[in-house]
Scaffold this active site. Structure first.
Site: not given
Length: 709
Positions: A472, A553, A640
């Site tokens: 991430y 993301s 989204d």
């Protein structure tokens, strides 16, 4: 086999000027989610992707086994309100978790609130819920199809009678009851043109703070704070433990800093009637201050003021000048101070993160001295429940191979010891079959980066094992061990190794670690992630063609940027709901809040950072004759409204046009666009199982893995 991709119109006349640099935006038309052309593009892509996923060899077994193993009972920590206990429970495959209530911990439990009754397919989710202090009312926020938009409803907590109060246009909101249960503080956005169902891309600005009085209409709600000169500010109210103060935290963007205002609610002779007389305790954005508790006028805050690994400070609001502030628990030499909660009137439950593993301790509130350690295996505290006026508390432990153990401890008894309150087993998964290790590998600049590896016990380092490498690296988020059945299936039945790289940009070692991978240092995240893959190859775990990388993301941005920079280093890449257009992200929904992590192309210096790695702008042009790209699966969803689908759609069109036209590109470059789905929160179980089945089937198919019994 080579794939024939749907043709996507390129409009070369769409050119944007960034400080004198001309950048073509040929797929700008995909920024309109409502146009027929965009809808056709999505349909054509799904017509290519879905049949491919369905014919993947391991998909039937993976989907069946995942469904079987996912069917285990899930529980949250119980929490006490008034005299009753509440907890969330999922019997196994229910689409949404159900809220239960019981009069005592060993008494019978009954359903208090069941979101599954609100929709056939489980796409209405409970996004937020708060019981009033003495358990008179339950306020609950519902979202549909994964959107961030929330509608707030109310019911009586004793007989579950629904109340007529309904609050709308809520997003990124606090929810705080006054202790007299007369009403709640919440945030909402002004009305905007066009849709507000999560499919729109309109920027979210000018959020305001309101107080809703029970039994009145939303149109009568009282505006208590607004910031017309600062349209990007967000605010959040916490009511102090004694019910006397409203503590207001104001943020701009995602940086861990805030202003801190408060209002003494006892000093309002007529109650809350308009803009509150806020006292500005901190009126700058130099550090973060999070309310922990207060003893009268002495407030305890969790803060990073001159403490990148966080500390606790005391501020007496009667002596608010900074020279009077006192440190209660100083910053630790190495570990990061995580959450802190007050319990049993005079204790603090304190969490530290030590090399990405949780520690839990009990401290004395008055002195800041440690009382004792609480037992914890190697892993993560996934939940804590306690209140200042209650003597008992619960905490939930999880790890890569432990679904959940909930402990209960009552400090009112002599020699209190935490005991196992509830332990969950997953039939068909044996913990002893899996081994978790933590390694520290060198990055490009020599910094040691921690990485968790999960594999079967008898693993031979012969360079043949497939790897699922997850990362991430942003927004000070720490990626800690968590239980994921799909990961364990990959290890057990596809012969794989799970690797979780704790790269910089996250919060694993505090603010310094975060800043080392943010703004102008973003390339560090990509270097750290690529070095994780190189380490796994060098240490004979695997080889490049057997590595699948995955992120969502900000992690989707990570995956796409790394593939552009090192297409030869990976066999497969899965980028979910990724931020792909780094020049325009700040224009859509809440994207403006991320400029604190990424920078913004409106600034000439920051434009230079962003253009170097923006996934969309670093894809090769057609005709492409460079090395083939790994197999790529992109995922996005029509609702989204956090990272809007246009990021993935534009990136997909450009990827297929450039790389997809190469005669040496044999691996698929595909996108899966889900409907009635969002960024991820509140996703129904059935959809989550389908998505994981598709992802791991794609990985198995493209890496050539077969199902092992």
């Amino acid at each position: 086999m080579a794939f024939k991709y749907p043709a996507a119109r390129r409009d070369e006349s769409q050119v944007d000027d960034y400080h004198g640099t001309k950048i073509c935006n040929p797929y700008a038309w995909l920024e309109d989610p409502n146009s027929e052309e965009t809808k056709t593009f999505v349909e054509e892509q799904n017509k290519l992707t879905m049949p491919y996923l369905e014919q993947c060899a391991v998909r039937p077994q993976f989907h069946q086994r995942l469904t079987e193993l996912y069917d285990y009972p899930k529980y949250s920590c119980p929490y006490k309100r008034g005299t009753r206990y509440f907890y969330f429970h999922n019997t196994g495959l229910q689409n949404q978790n159900v809220l239960y209530v019981q009069d005592s911990l060993d008494g019978p439990a009954t359903v208090f609130f069941d979101p599954n009754k609100l929709s056939e397919d489980g796409t209405v989710a409970l996004k937020m819920g708060r019981l009033s202090e003495e358990c008179e009312y339950f306020a609950y926020g519902l979202s549909s199809s994964g959107s961030d938009w929330v509608t707030l409803h109310f019911m009586k907590a004793d007989d579950l009678t629904p109340l007529p109060d309904v609050l709308e246009r809520i997003k990124f909101s606090c929810l705080a009851w006054t202790h007299d249960a007369k009403g709640v503080f919440y945030n909402s956005f002004p009305r905007q043109e066009g849709k507000t169902d999560g499919t729109e891309t309109t920027s979210n600005i000018n959020q305001k703070l309101y107080f809703h009085v029970m039994g009145t209409k939303q149109s009568e709600d009282i505006l208590v704070a607004e910031f017309p000169d600062h349209p990007k500010w967000h605010s959040s109210v916490t009511i102090s433990d004694d019910g006397r103060y409203a503590v207001l935290s104001i943020t701009e963007g995602c940086e861990p800093v805030n202003q801190l205002w408060y209002c003494d609610l006892q000093q309002l002779p007529d109650g809350i009637t308009g803009l509150l007389p806020w006292v500005k305790l901190v009126d700058n954005f130099d550090a973060q201050y999070s309310y922990v508790t207060n003893e009268g006028t002495v407030f305890t805050f969790h803060s990073n003021l001159d403490a990148p690994r966080y500390c606790l400070i005391n501020i007496d609001i009667q002596k608010p000048d900074r020279q009077h502030w006192k440190t209660l628990i100083p910053q630790h030499d190495k570990d990061v101070l995580g959450f802190v909660s007050c319990v049993n009137h005079h204790h603090l439950l304190v969490n530290y993160l030590h090399d990405v593993k949780d520690i839990l301790q009990l401290y004395e509130l008055s002195t800041g001295q440690v009382v004792r350690d609480l037992p914890l295996d190697v892993g993560t505290v996934a939940g804590v429940s306690c209140k200042k006026q209650h003597s008992d508390f619960f905490y939930k432990f999880t790890s890569f191979s432990t679904p959940g153990i909930i402990y209960h401890c009552d400090l009112s008894v002599s020699n209190p010891e935490p005991r196992v309150f509830r332990e969950v087993e997953v039939k068909g998964i044996k913990q002893e079959d899996y081994q978790t290790t933590q390694v520290f590998y060198p990055s490009k600049d020599g910094t040691k980066i921690p990485m968790f590896l999960v594999h079967t016990k008898d693993l031979k380092k012969d360079g043949t094992h497939p790897v699922f490498l997850h990362g991430y690296g942003g927004f000070e988020a720490s990626i800690q061990p968590s239980y994921n059945v799909a990961y364990l299936l990959f290890v057990r039945h596809l012969g794989g190794i799970l690797a979780v790289a704790n790269i910089r940009g996250g919060g694993e070692y505090g603010l310094t670690w975060h800043k080392a991978g943010a703004l102008g240092n973003k390339q560090t995240c990509f270097d750290d992630f690529q070095c994780a893959a190189e380490y796994l190859i060098q240490e004979k775990y695997t080889t490049a063609s057997r590595i699948a990388i995955q992120g969502a993301s900000n992690g989707g941005l990570l995956v796409a940027a790394c593939v552009n920079q090192r297409p030869d280093l990976f066999g497969c890449a899965v980028a979910e709901v990724g931020v792909m257009d780094m020049l325009q992200f700040h224009k859509f929904t809440i994207g403006h809040a991320w400029t604190t992590d990424y920078g913004c192309s409106d600034d000439p210096e920051q434009f230079k950072w962003l253009i170097k790695y923006s996934p969309l702008h670093n894809l090769p042009q057609s005709p492409y004759s460079g090395p083939p790209y790994p197999a790529i699966l992109l995922l996005t969803a029509d609702h989204d409204d956090r990272v809007v689908p246009l990021h993935t759609l534009k990136y997909c069109a450009a990827l297929q046009h450039g790389v997809g036209s190469s005669p040496v590109q044999r691996q698929p470059l595909m996108v899966r666009v889900d409907t009635r789905s969002g960024h991820g929160a509140g996703k129904p179980t059935a959809k989550a199982i389908l998505e994981d089945s598709d992802i791991f089937s794609f990985i198995a198919e493209t890496l050539g893995l077969s199902w092992k019994k």
